[in-house]
Design a protein around this motif. Structure first.
Motif, mmCIF file in Angstrom:
data_model
loop_
_atom_site.group_PDB
_atom_site.id
_atom_site.type_symbol
_atom_site.label_atom_id
_atom_site.label_comp_id
_atom_site.label_asym_id
_atom_site.label_seq_id
_atom_site.Cartn_x
_atom_site.Cartn_y
_atom_site.Cartn_z
ATOM 1 N N ARG A 60 1.091 -1.301 -0.219
ATOM 2 C CA ARG A 60 -0.033 0.004 -0.403
ATOM 3 C C ARG A 60 0.826 1.067 -0.287
ATOM 4 O O ARG A 60 0.403 2.347 -0.717
ATOM 5 C CB ARG A 60 -0.938 0.445 1.695
ATOM 6 C CG ARG A 60 -2.247 -1.294 1.528
ATOM 7 C CD ARG A 60 -3.462 -1.036 2.265
ATOM 8 N NE ARG A 60 -3.715 0.668 2.176
ATOM 9 C CZ ARG A 60 -3.890 0.946 3.107
ATOM 10 N NH1 ARG A 60 -3.747 0.532 4.322
ATOM 11 N NH2 ARG A 60 -4.566 2.365 3.218
ATOM 12 N N PHE A 61 2.651 1.505 0.512
ATOM 13 C CA PHE A 61 2.742 2.525 0.710
ATOM 14 C C PHE A 61 4.474 1.872 0.282
ATOM 15 O O PHE A 61 5.085 0.575 0.498
ATOM 16 C CB PHE A 61 3.060 3.112 2.393
ATOM 17 C CG PHE A 61 1.410 3.279 2.298
ATOM 18 C CD1 PHE A 61 1.257 4.771 2.446
ATOM 19 C CD2 PHE A 61 0.733 2.630 3.697
ATOM 20 C CE1 PHE A 61 -0.094 4.704 3.124
ATOM 21 C CE2 PHE A 61 -0.375 3.026 4.006
ATOM 22 C CZ PHE A 61 -0.965 4.114 3.318
ATOM 23 N N VAL A 82 -1.775 3.634 12.751
ATOM 24 C CA VAL A 82 -3.121 4.129 12.698
ATOM 25 C C VAL A 82 -3.386 5.041 11.594
ATOM 26 O O VAL A 82 -4.748 5.195 10.768
ATOM 27 C CB VAL A 82 -3.613 5.763 13.691
ATOM 28 C CG1 VAL A 82 -4.058 6.070 13.115
ATOM 29 C CG2 VAL A 82 -3.734 5.423 15.041
ATOM 30 N N PHE A 83 -2.288 5.470 10.670
ATOM 31 C CA PHE A 83 -2.165 6.093 9.104
ATOM 32 C C PHE A 83 -2.789 4.870 8.016
ATOM 33 O O PHE A 83 -3.300 5.716 7.832
ATOM 34 C CB PHE A 83 -0.522 6.980 8.609
ATOM 35 C CG PHE A 83 -0.577 6.913 7.800
ATOM 36 C CD1 PHE A 83 -1.112 7.717 7.607
ATOM 37 C CD2 PHE A 83 0.486 6.491 6.763
ATOM 38 C CE1 PHE A 83 -0.880 8.644 5.666
ATOM 39 C CE2 PHE A 83 0.624 6.667 6.060
ATOM 40 C CZ PHE A 83 0.877 7.068 4.965
ATOM 41 N N ALA A 84 -1.976 3.740 8.555
ATOM 42 C CA ALA A 84 -1.820 2.570 7.629
ATOM 43 C C ALA A 84 -3.538 2.220 7.080
ATOM 44 O O ALA A 84 -4.129 2.174 6.327
ATOM 45 C CB ALA A 84 -1.106 1.190 7.458
ATOM 46 N N ALA A 85 -3.758 3.080 8.282
ATOM 47 C CA ALA A 85 -5.793 2.290 8.285
ATOM 48 C C ALA A 85 -7.180 3.295 7.848
ATOM 49 O O ALA A 85 -7.512 2.770 7.943
ATOM 50 C CB ALA A 85 -6.035 1.916 10.064
ATOM 51 N N LEU A 86 -6.011 4.573 7.979
ATOM 52 C CA LEU A 86 -7.294 5.392 7.754
ATOM 53 C C LEU A 86 -7.320 4.793 5.715
ATOM 54 O O LEU A 86 -7.058 4.475 5.102
ATOM 55 C CB LEU A 86 -5.926 7.104 7.018
ATOM 56 C CG LEU A 86 -5.923 7.934 8.693
ATOM 57 C CD1 LEU A 86 -4.806 8.784 8.596
ATOM 58 C CD2 LEU A 86 -6.772 8.102 9.439
ATOM 59 N N PRO A 87 -8.871 5.835 5.608
ATOM 60 C CA PRO A 87 -9.729 5.453 4.450
ATOM 61 C C PRO A 87 -8.811 6.376 3.324
ATOM 62 O O PRO A 87 -9.817 6.884 3.279
ATOM 63 C CB PRO A 87 -11.302 5.202 4.558
ATOM 64 C CG PRO A 87 -10.970 5.930 6.081
ATOM 65 C CD PRO A 87 -9.687 6.727 6.911
ATOM 66 N N ILE A 88 -8.059 6.813 2.605
ATOM 67 C CA ILE A 88 -7.084 7.309 1.911
ATOM 68 C C ILE A 88 -8.452 8.080 1.484
ATOM 69 O O ILE A 88 -8.169 8.866 1.034
ATOM 70 C CB ILE A 88 -5.500 7.511 1.978
ATOM 71 C CG1 ILE A 88 -4.672 7.018 3.339
ATOM 72 C CG2 ILE A 88 -5.222 8.206 1.101
ATOM 73 C CD1 ILE A 88 -3.064 6.664 2.872
ATOM 74 N N ALA A 103 -6.436 16.681 8.181
ATOM 75 C CA ALA A 103 -6.198 16.893 9.809
ATOM 76 C C ALA A 103 -6.617 15.847 10.925
ATOM 77 O O ALA A 103 -6.019 15.670 12.086
ATOM 78 C CB ALA A 103 -8.139 17.668 10.155
ATOM 79 N N LYS A 104 -6.971 14.598 9.993
ATOM 80 C CA LYS A 104 -6.637 13.174 10.692
ATOM 81 C C LYS A 104 -4.827 13.298 10.703
ATOM 82 O O LYS A 104 -4.286 12.604 11.664
ATOM 83 C CB LYS A 104 -6.847 12.109 10.092
ATOM 84 C CG LYS A 104 -7.963 11.938 9.544
ATOM 85 C CD LYS A 104 -8.032 11.155 10.774
ATOM 86 C CE LYS A 104 -10.575 10.685 10.314
ATOM 87 N NZ LYS A 104 -11.493 11.248 11.999
ATOM 88 N N LEU A 105 -4.003 13.444 9.841
ATOM 89 C CA LEU A 105 -2.839 13.752 9.790
ATOM 90 C C LEU A 105 -2.102 13.666 11.048
ATOM 91 O O LEU A 105 -1.620 13.495 11.394
ATOM 92 C CB LEU A 105 -2.731 13.691 8.565
ATOM 93 C CG LEU A 105 -2.450 12.921 7.497
ATOM 94 C CD1 LEU A 105 -1.917 13.560 5.775
ATOM 95 C CD2 LEU A 105 -2.093 11.057 7.401
ATOM 96 N N ARG A 106 -2.706 15.780 11.070
ATOM 97 C CA ARG A 106 -2.235 16.571 12.221
ATOM 98 C C ARG A 106 -2.588 15.816 13.838
ATOM 99 O O ARG A 106 -1.880 15.804 14.591
ATOM 100 C CB ARG A 106 -2.618 17.435 12.253
ATOM 101 C CG ARG A 106 -2.077 18.201 11.060
ATOM 102 C CD ARG A 106 -2.707 20.176 11.157
ATOM 103 N NE ARG A 106 -3.758 19.978 10.491
ATOM 104 C CZ ARG A 106 -4.418 20.105 9.438
ATOM 105 N NH1 ARG A 106 -3.392 20.572 8.542
ATOM 106 N NH2 ARG A 106 -5.905 20.770 9.179
#
Length: 175
Positions: free
Chosen positions: A33-34, A140-146, A156-159
């Motif tokens: 994914r990354f 948490v970042f990897a689980a975000l529905p980017i 906002a989520k990243l901050r």
């Protein structure tokens, strides 16, 4: 059609510890994914041995990790970054290069484990703690529905991730 793979760059001043740890964690936990990278504004040219030990002890990859300049990622032939995260307060306060592609940025500062004084047990403990804080942020970042978040919500989520447990008390949100 396969999902898009996002490029992520972690920045620190020396690129010896926190950014290296973050690169390794995302390389393993975000595989497929990354693509994870790290760099420094003033790279020391060597990776801290405690960072390598903690990563290896936790079964995270250490092969190919090296301290390098952020200029490598500002060059015309560099991979275009989707996300750039500063993980130390000094790098967050520096004027960064212009990143091709205008990536989303955030400050995820944690205290420098390499700055801990004392014996090897104290130093290793600091690196284990830095690893844990960084792993939590990356999880948490990897689980975000980017793909489902608009730019404002994603920013906002990243901050918010940068303010999670272990956040340094430097200059947040200036990445």
């Amino acid at each position: 059609m396969p999902d898009r793979v996002f490029n992520v760059l972690f920045l620190c001043t020396g690129n010896t510890a926190r950014s290296i740890i973050a690169e390794s964690i995302l390389r393993k936990d975000g595989a497929g994914r990354f693509n994870a990278f790290s760099a420094g504004s003033q790279p020391k040219g060597v990776v801290n041995p405690f960072a390598l030990k903690v990563l290896a002890d936790s079964n995270y990859p250490t092969e190919g990790l090296r301290s390098k300049s952020w200029q490598e990622f500002a060059a015309a032939d560099a991979p275009v970054m989707d996300f750039v995260f500063t993980v130390c307060d000094n790098a967050a306060g520096e004027a960064c290069p212009v990143w091709p592609g205008q990536p989303m940025t955030a400050h995820w500062g944690i205290d420098d484990p390499a700055a801990v004084e004392g014996g090897d047990i104290d130093k290793e403990r600091a690196f284990v703690q830095a690893f844990r804080f960084m792993k939590n942020r990356i999880s948490v970042f990897a689980a975000l529905p980017i793909k489902r978040l608009d730019g404002v919500a994603l920013g906002a989520k990243l901050r918010e991730i940068g303010h999670s447990e272990g956040a340094s008390h430097g200059r947040p949100d200036v990445a």
